[in-house]
Design a protein around this motif. Structure first.
Motif, PDB file in Angstrom:
ATOM      1  N   PRO A 147       0.813  -1.215   0.000  1.00  0.00           N
ATOM      2  CA  PRO A 147       0.000   0.000   0.000  1.00  0.00           C
ATOM      3  C   PRO A 147       0.847   1.266   0.000  1.00  0.00           C
ATOM      4  N   ALA A 148       0.226   2.365  -0.413  1.00  0.00           N
ATOM      5  CA  ALA A 148       0.881   3.674  -0.366  1.00  0.00           C
ATOM      6  C   ALA A 148       1.078   4.075   1.086  1.00  0.00           C
TER       7      ALA A 148
ATOM      8  N   GLY B  68       8.956  -3.569  -0.659  1.00  0.00           N
ATOM      9  CA  GLY B  68       8.090  -2.409  -0.728  1.00  0.00           C
ATOM     10  C   GLY B  68       8.744  -1.099  -0.361  1.00  0.00           C
ATOM     11  N   VAL B  69       8.086  -0.345   0.539  1.00  0.00           N
ATOM     12  CA  VAL B  69       8.436   1.034   0.859  1.00  0.00           C
ATOM     13  C   VAL B  69       9.397   1.086   2.035  1.00  0.00           C
ATOM     14  N   MET B  70      10.354   2.028   1.973  1.00  0.00           N
ATOM     15  CA  MET B  70      11.266   2.260   3.089  1.00  0.00           C
ATOM     16  C   MET B  70      11.173   3.709   3.530  1.00  0.00           C
TER      17      MET B  70
ATOM     18  N   LYS C 247      14.671   5.260  13.688  1.00  0.00           N
ATOM     19  CA  LYS C 247      14.112   3.991  13.214  1.00  0.00           C
ATOM     20  C   LYS C 247      14.126   3.921  11.693  1.00  0.00           C
ATOM     21  N   LEU C 248      14.355   2.726  11.221  1.00  0.00           N
ATOM     22  CA  LEU C 248      14.224   2.407   9.812  1.00  0.00           C
ATOM     23  C   LEU C 248      12.920   1.627   9.664  1.00  0.00           C
ATOM     24  N   VAL C 249      11.987   2.157   8.873  1.00  0.00           N
ATOM     25  CA  VAL C 249      10.641   1.588   8.795  1.00  0.00           C
ATOM     26  C   VAL C 249      10.412   1.034   7.395  1.00  0.00           C
ATOM     27  N   THR C 250       9.892  -0.186   7.338  1.00  0.00           N
ATOM     28  CA  THR C 250       9.517  -0.792   6.065  1.00  0.00           C
ATOM     29  C   THR C 250       8.011  -1.016   6.040  1.00  0.00           C
ATOM     30  N   VAL C 251       7.440  -0.856   4.853  1.00  0.00           N
ATOM     31  CA  VAL C 251       6.015  -1.148   4.637  1.00  0.00           C
ATOM     32  C   VAL C 251       5.946  -2.185   3.531  1.00  0.00           C
TER      33      VAL C 251
END
Length: 703
Positions: A326-327, A670-672, A678-682
């Motif tokens: 998702p976006a 996906g998205v980073m 923090k390093l966040v991934t989606v």
């Protein structure tokens, strides 16, 4: 400039330099070369089509050119009069090298490039009419009618080469400057200097006015070039502006001391490399354990969705719809996600769900309808701009009504709807592509619910009121399994008053946001859109759709770099002229992920390093990208790419690739996002946060 009259526009230095904040603008100052136009070949380009001029008018213009070349002036100008009389719809005509320009520009260029005997003949036929038009404009203004801009533009377009043309153009420049169209004013004054060599007007005064407009427009490079020439030729001289004597050098120095402004609310657009601002290098965690994880596609929901796919026989064909990344966007406090119209926010510090527009299980209840209508998952977008969260989504509970994609503004902290296109003037529009916000104005593309024509809309960010709209043209669309149209998503960029629309479908369109008109468009070959019902089958499986990275664009140093989704080339357009600077082949799976002084960087099935000067491939290691909605991250001189096998850390300078496997397994990548420490991934399953500092506590939050 308030109520200042045009005659006193440059009368007072203090008023000139301290008036309202400048409206930043940019558009080409030089005119396109329209000699020997290259006609568009329909066999090569059937993509997005701007509004072409009527064929009858084109033939009338060709009559003018034929008689002009034969120096049969009476017949030439009679044909041109017919063109001027018919040119009311604002169509586009071909220029060179794939460019299209408004017919009015082509007419003007044809007039100012007449040979001396042609100019003399044109004056003989038109001086009387020009003087009459000029006198009428002055009479209207003397009577208190200040709205003569349209008449001035028409007079200059038609009568520039007549006896009164230079005076009318100078007056038009004053009017454009007063209206806030600084670049338009600069262009008109430049035209007087360039195309009216016999003018009685002071060239120095015109150039100082042009320099003022350029500075107010934020066009510093052109300002520096012009003022350097003025200083060289007129150092120590005095001239009159508004009836007062001013010293050339002092005037220019005072201009430079006056600050210009630039747009202050550029949004973070999903999959937009310009939003991937280079940050410091990161040290990835030593362990796969995350700080927290928030799951939106749990096992129970996944089982329900895939069960619907398999029960209806869509498992092989439509499985990708269940694995959509998702976006996502962030404001540093929360991560916001738009998952098939279910919008939700997760707290960055704790990983806890802050709010959601609907329960995730409702997607399972409606997924069968999403499949039946073949809803395009790429049309769901989310942007956060200040205290507004903008979403483009279709309502799950209205899918069977063929509900259009709506634009909404939410409160980021609560998810409460501030306004929506459900009602009012926006209700008849289906929105397409991520919105662009510039200084409180939303620019977004949309098409009417009942046809496919693409328009650009200007909407107030605060209350959702439509300010204006203008037609861009007709896209070439594909069709899904239900025969419904599938649109390419335009990408918008803003540079000093111009909105550049990459249609993602064979055209780039430059639109002046002050005049609200297309300045030019550039057409190029584009692959035909995919028709799902024509996709080939092999055995019991449909041919797998290729990975198609999002369309991307970057403006740097006056050059627009862009690549379409599924496009086979990268283009670089020089916006100052405009012209095609260069193009280079690229893979359909590639996206333009970033650039520096030496290289361009592409991410797709490979990470590619391309030399900016030679445009030769330097290095291209393979990476396992599986998600169309990938969004890499720049960290120092390295690139981080979230793939199906984990996070790839790529160092182009050292030609080095490392892998951080991470906590998630069996996801699409996906998205980073980098948010604080923090390093966040989606992914297509969850939002996962990894600590970037040693000793960060690890917690788990699942929904």
């Amino acid at each position: 400039m308030g109520l200042m009259t045009r005659g006193s526009l440059f009368g007072a230095m203090g008023v000139l330099l301290l008036c309202c904040a400048p409206v930043a603008r940019a558009q080409p100052m030089a005119m396109l070369d329209i000699e020997a136009p290259v006609q568009e070949d329909p066999a090569k380009n059937k993509g997005f089509s701007v509004k072409k001029e009527d064929q009858k008018l084109i033939e009338q213009f060709e009559d003018f050119e034929r008689f002009r070349d034969k120096k049969v002036w009476d017949k030439a100008f009679k044909a041109l009069d017919a063109v001027l009389a018919a040119n009311k719809a604002g169509g586009m005509t071909p220029a060179k090298d794939g460019f299209w320009i408004p017919t009015r520009q082509k007419i003007f260029r044809s007039l100012v490039t007449l040979p001396p005997e042609g100019r003399d003949a044109y004056r003989l036929f038109n001086d009387a009419k020009a003087k009459q038009a000029w006198d009428q404009i002055r009479a209207h203004e003397a009577a208190g009618d200040a709205d003569t801009l349209a008449q001035l533009k028409s007079a200059v377009d038609q009568f520039f080469v007549t006896e009164v043309g230079d005076k009318a153009a100078d007056h038009l420049g004053d009017a454009l400057f007063e209206s806030g169209d600084f670049t338009g004013a600069a262009r008109v004054w430049e035209q007087v200097v360039r195309y009216a060599p016999g003018t009685s007007l002071s060239t120095l005064r015109l150039q100082l006015k042009q320099a003022t407009a350029l500075w107010r427009a934020g066009r510093t490079d052109q300002f520096k070039t012009l003022t350097a020439s003025i200083r060289e030729k007129h150092a120590g001289e005095m001239t009159k502006l508004g009836g007062k004597d001013v010293a050339v050098d002092s005037y220019i120095d005072a201009l430079i001391a006056t600050p210009t402004t630039t747009p202050s609310t550029q949004p973070s657009l999903t999959a937009d490399p310009e939003a991937l601002a280079a940050g410091p290098a990161v040290t990835l965690p030593a362990r796969d354990q995350p700080a927290w994880q928030s799951v939106f596609m749990d096992e129970q929901l996944a089982e329900k969705i895939f069960s619907q796919l398999n029960n209806n026989g869509w498992g092989q064909q439509m499985g990708g719809m269940a694995r959509v990344v998702p976006a996502a966007a962030t404001d540093g406090k929360r991560v916001y996600v738009n998952w098939y119209g279910i919008v939700f926010a997760v707290d960055v510090a704790s990983g806890k769900l802050v709010w959601w527009s609907k329960h995730f299980k409702e997607l399972g209840d409606k997924f069968n309808e999403l499949i039946q209508w073949q809803v395009d998952p790429s049309r769901f977008t989310i942007n956060v701009v200040g205290d507004s969260l903008l979403t483009v989504a279709v309502k799950l509970d209205k899918l069977n009504n063929q509900e259009p994609f709506r634009l909404s503004s939410l409160e980021p902290a609560t998810g409460k709807v501030k306004w929506s296109s459900d009602t009012g003037a926006l209700s008849g529009w289906a929105f397409i592509g991520a919105p662009l916000v510039v200084d409180g104005t939303i620019y977004v593309t949309a098409h009417p619910k009942d046809n496919q024509e693409i328009h650009l809309l200007s909407i107030a960010l605060a209350d959702g009121k439509m300010q204006w709209e203008t037609t861009l043209g007709q896209p070439q669309v594909g069709n899904n399994w239900r025969g419904m149209p599938v649109y390419s998503l335009p990408v918008l960029k803003h540079a000093m008053g111009m909105v550049y629309v990459m249609t993602n479908n064979g055209s780039v369109i430059a639109l002046d946001t002050v005049a609200r008109s297309i300045e030019w468009s550039f057409s190029y070959p584009t692959p035909p859109p995919q028709n799902e019902n024509n996709r080939m089958w092999g055995g019991n499986q449909m041919q797998k759709a290729p990975i198609e990275a999002p369309a991307t664009a970057v403006i740097e140093g006056g050059i627009l770099y862009y690549k379409d989704r599924a496009g086979t080339a990268i283009y670089a357009l020089d916006l100052s002229e405009p012209k095609l600077a260069w193009k280079r082949p690229a893979e359909q799976s590639d996206m333009l992920a970033g650039m520096d002084g030496s290289s361009l960087y592409l991410v797709g099935s490979n990470f590619s390093v391309i030399d900016r000067q030679s445009r030769v491939m330097q290095w291209s290691p393979t990476i396992p990208v599986m998600a169309d909605a990938m969004r890499p991250l720049i960290a120092g001189s390295e690139y981080l790419v979230f793939t199906s096998r984990g996070i790839y850390r790529i160092d182009p300078a050292k030609r080095d690739v490392n892998i951080f496997r991470g906590y998630e397994r069996d996801v699409m990548g996906g998205v980073m996002l980098r948010i604080g420490d923090k390093l966040v991934t989606v992914s297509n399953v969850a939002i996962t946060a990894y600590p970037l500092s040693a000793g960060a506590a690890g917690t788990s939050a699942s929904r």
